[in-house]
Design an enzyme around this catalytic site. Structure first.
Site, PDB file in Angstrom:
ATOM      1  CB  SER A 193       3.785 -13.142  -0.740  1.00 52.30           C
ATOM      2  OG  SER A 193       2.581 -13.748  -1.210  1.00 52.30           O
ATOM      3  N   PRO A 194       4.086 -10.625  -2.636  1.00 48.63           N
ATOM      4  CG  PRO A 194       6.034  -9.572  -3.380  1.00 48.63           C
ATOM      5  CD  PRO A 194       5.515 -10.486  -2.309  1.00 48.63           C
ATOM      6  CB  ILE A 196      -0.934 -13.770  -2.067  1.00 45.43           C
ATOM      7  CG1 ILE A 196      -0.283 -15.138  -1.846  1.00 45.43           C
ATOM      8  CG2 ILE A 196      -2.424 -13.790  -1.726  1.00 45.43           C
ATOM      9  CD1 ILE A 196      -0.728 -16.211  -2.815  1.00 45.43           C
ATOM     10  N   GLY A 197      -0.415 -10.896  -3.611  1.00 44.91           N
ATOM     11  CA  GLY A 197      -0.852  -9.529  -3.899  1.00 44.91           C
ATOM     12  C   GLY A 197      -1.402  -9.401  -5.302  1.00 44.91           C
ATOM     13  CD  GLU A 214       1.829  -1.540   3.696  1.00 50.08           C
ATOM     14  OE1 GLU A 214       3.007  -1.934   3.787  1.00 50.08           O
ATOM     15  OE2 GLU A 214       1.516  -0.341   3.633  1.00 50.08           O
ATOM     16  CB  CYS A 252       7.665  -7.003   5.129  1.00 51.14           C
ATOM     17  SG  CYS A 252       7.139  -5.699   6.247  1.00 51.14           S
TER      18      CYS A 252
END
Ligand SMILES: NC(=O)C1=CN([C@@H]2O[C@H](COP(=O)(O)OP(=O)(O)OC[C@H]3O[C@@H](n4cnc5c(N)ncnc54)[C@H](O)[C@@H]3O)[C@@H](O)[C@H]2O)C=CC1
Ligand SMILES: CCCCCC(=O)O
Length: 484
Positions: A193-194, A196-197, A214, A252
């Site tokens: 996910s963004p 956690i990214g 990703e 995704c």
């Protein structure tokens, strides 16, 4: 956790030693490792499908299409193309430095960390692993705690097939990942996910480690019904398949929401309903072809997205939930408010909002109010609309008149932009993703142009001006017999 810290430190030490030994630079070694991954998947098809069924209720056919088959093809392409990918690229240099030579070689980063997700735990783990090995790295893989059976299979089976001094697999969740991120890696490849990214990127920043993220987002699907009417049945099946036919919308690149003209809404809804029944029967909960929701947290999250009274009022199909069975019925919404949570958060589940506009051209404006998506889908044969979508929106990819298949085309880069990701992989892009492209230049001691050195004067300035005018300079070299 102390034991885990020691395991991580020992694994890192051994991987760095292995990389320093030079063993992973051999193309023969790389192909052998990738071939071993191929054999591992072939030998264990039933175990893998069973693990995916245990984790996600994923049907073996879907598991082979989206995971096993993808990995087998990735491995085959890498083995067949690696020699070509690894060939140094010769570069044309400015004549000013003639007869110097230039080239670019692809150098492995070194020791790489791969963190993957639960929804396609086999392909999202092994695809990047193949890329990292193809580029000559040592690799530590941590797959997701939310797909425990697939993660356990990888942790148990990879060591039985691959070089354990170069390739390590660790199970665990955020706590283990946090320990891993405290160390210096030469590259981090993250799928998730963004939210956690951002954590991954912040940790990587401490060591200036390059990352590939990703991520995900809301992938819109425009349906310009005027120009696709003669293929409307295929369009509806592809939209339904792009929502409920691959991990039940937990992908995704799933169709997140649809944009259509208002007049087309009744037709689309009336065609989607029998299509869902044709896929999953009268009771999708018992169908066996519809993947489960990952866990109760995600069922509760989807339930929360539906709980908004305005969203409840927009339900035109489905809406039932059975938390104990990790089941959310395939659900269709008609015009939920654009400011509702479900229209501003990645749905990542079997709920399909249909957003209607007066004119399909308005879709672009709605898409641009949201973060850049991983994929944009558009069913249209209107070339002007296609041109507008390509030039007026930004996304990881655009697919016209289909959905999700871009993921399986290793000749196309797979990755996001903005909130949907950084970097891309698949095919040669995976090799490049895990390589440092090193510039090599070889000067010639045979010829030394005084114009390179002080004292400066007008002659040297004129000479240098000419040298930047390649055509003239080539003529001078030819006339001086210095170049054929
Ligand atoms: N672009 C792509 O190829 C894909 C993107 N995704 C995206 O991933 C998301 C869903 O996947 P999830 O696994 O739920 O994502 P996630 O971000 O929760 O977890 C991904 C990985 O990060 C680890 N992780 C979780 N919390 C962490 C923390 N605090 N610190 C360090 N590591 C942590 C997990 O153990 C897992 O290995 C969606 O946004 C989806 O769009 C999912 C699949 C493919
Ligand atoms: C069809 C397979 C898609 C895998 C990547 C994703 O969308 O989560």
């Amino acid at each position: 956790m102390e034991a885990m810290k020691e395991t991580v430190e020992e694994s890192l030490r051994e991987m760095r030693e292995t990389f320093a030994s030079g063993r992973t630079r051999s193309l023969k070694w790389r192909k052998a490792q990738i071939g071993a991954i191929y054999e591992m998947v072939k030998d264990n098809e039933d175990k893998i499908c069973n693990a995916l069924f245990q984790d996600l209720g994923k049907h073996s056919t879907e598991a082979f299409r989206d995971e096993l088959g993808v990995v087998l093809r990735t491995a085959t392409v890498a083995i067949n193309c690696l020699d070509k990918w690894a060939v140094p690229k010769h570069s044309k240099l400015p004549l000013l430095f003639y007869p110097a030579k230039g080239k670019v070689i692809s150098e492995p980063y070194g020791t790489v960390l791969v963190l993957s997700s639960w929804n396609f735990p086999i392909s999202l783990s092994l695809d990047p692993l193949i890329g990292a090995i193809a580029a000559g790295n040592t690799v530590l893989l941590k797959s997701s705690e939310l797909s425990p059976n697939a993660s356990a299979f990888l942790a148990k089976t990879i060591p039985a097939y691959l070089d354990t001094k170069a390739i390590k697999v660790i199970e665990g969740g955020p706590d283990v990942a946090t320990i891993l991120l405290q160390h210096q890696w030469d590259k981090i490849f993250f799928t998730g996910s963004p939210k956690i990214g951002r954590i991954i990127m912040a940790a990587a920043a401490q060591h200036l480690t390059p990352v590939t993220l990703e991520l995900g987002g809301k992938c819109p699907t425009i349906v310009d019904h005027h120009t696709i009417s003669k293929n409307i049945k295929s369009v509806v099946k592809r939209i339904a398949g792009g929502k409920w036919g691959s991990c039940n919308g937990q992908a995704c690149i799933s169709v997140d929401y649809v944009l259509i003209e208002k007049s087309f809404a009744p037709t689309l809804i009336d065609m989607l309903k029998p299509t869902i029944k044709s896929f999953f029967g009268e009771n999708p909960k018992e169908s066996g072809c519809l993947s489960r929701i990952a866990n109760k947290h995600h069922v509760q999250r989807l339930s929360r997205l539906l709980s908004d009274p305005r969203v409840q009022a927009s339900i035109v199909y489905g809406g039932s939930i059975d938390e104990d069975k990790l089941y959310v019925e395939p659900t269709i919404l008609l015009d939920p408010p654009l400011d509702s949570e479900i229209m501003n958060e990645e749905i990542f589940g079997p709920i399909l909002p249909i957003i209607t506009v007066r004119d399909i051209q308005e879709s672009i404006g709605i898409i641009n109010t949201k973060p850049k998506p991983l994929a944009i889908y558009a069913f249209t044969n209107d070339e002007n609309l296609k041109t507008r979508i390509l030039s007026e929106t930004s996304s990881g990819s655009v697919t016209f008149n289909d959905v999700m298949i871009q993921y399986m085309c290793d000749a196309l880069p797979f990755g996001g932009v903005g909130e949907s990701g950084i970097g891309r992989y698949h095919g040669k892009y995976s090799f490049d993703c895990f390589s440092h492209e090193k510039a090599i230049m070889e000067g010639s001691l045979g010829m030394d142009l005084e114009a390179r050195y002080p004292p400066w004067n007008n002659f040297k300035l004129t000479f240098i001006r000419l040298a930047f005018r390649e055509a003239y300079f080539k003529l001078i070299l030819l006339m001086l017999g210095l170049k054929r």
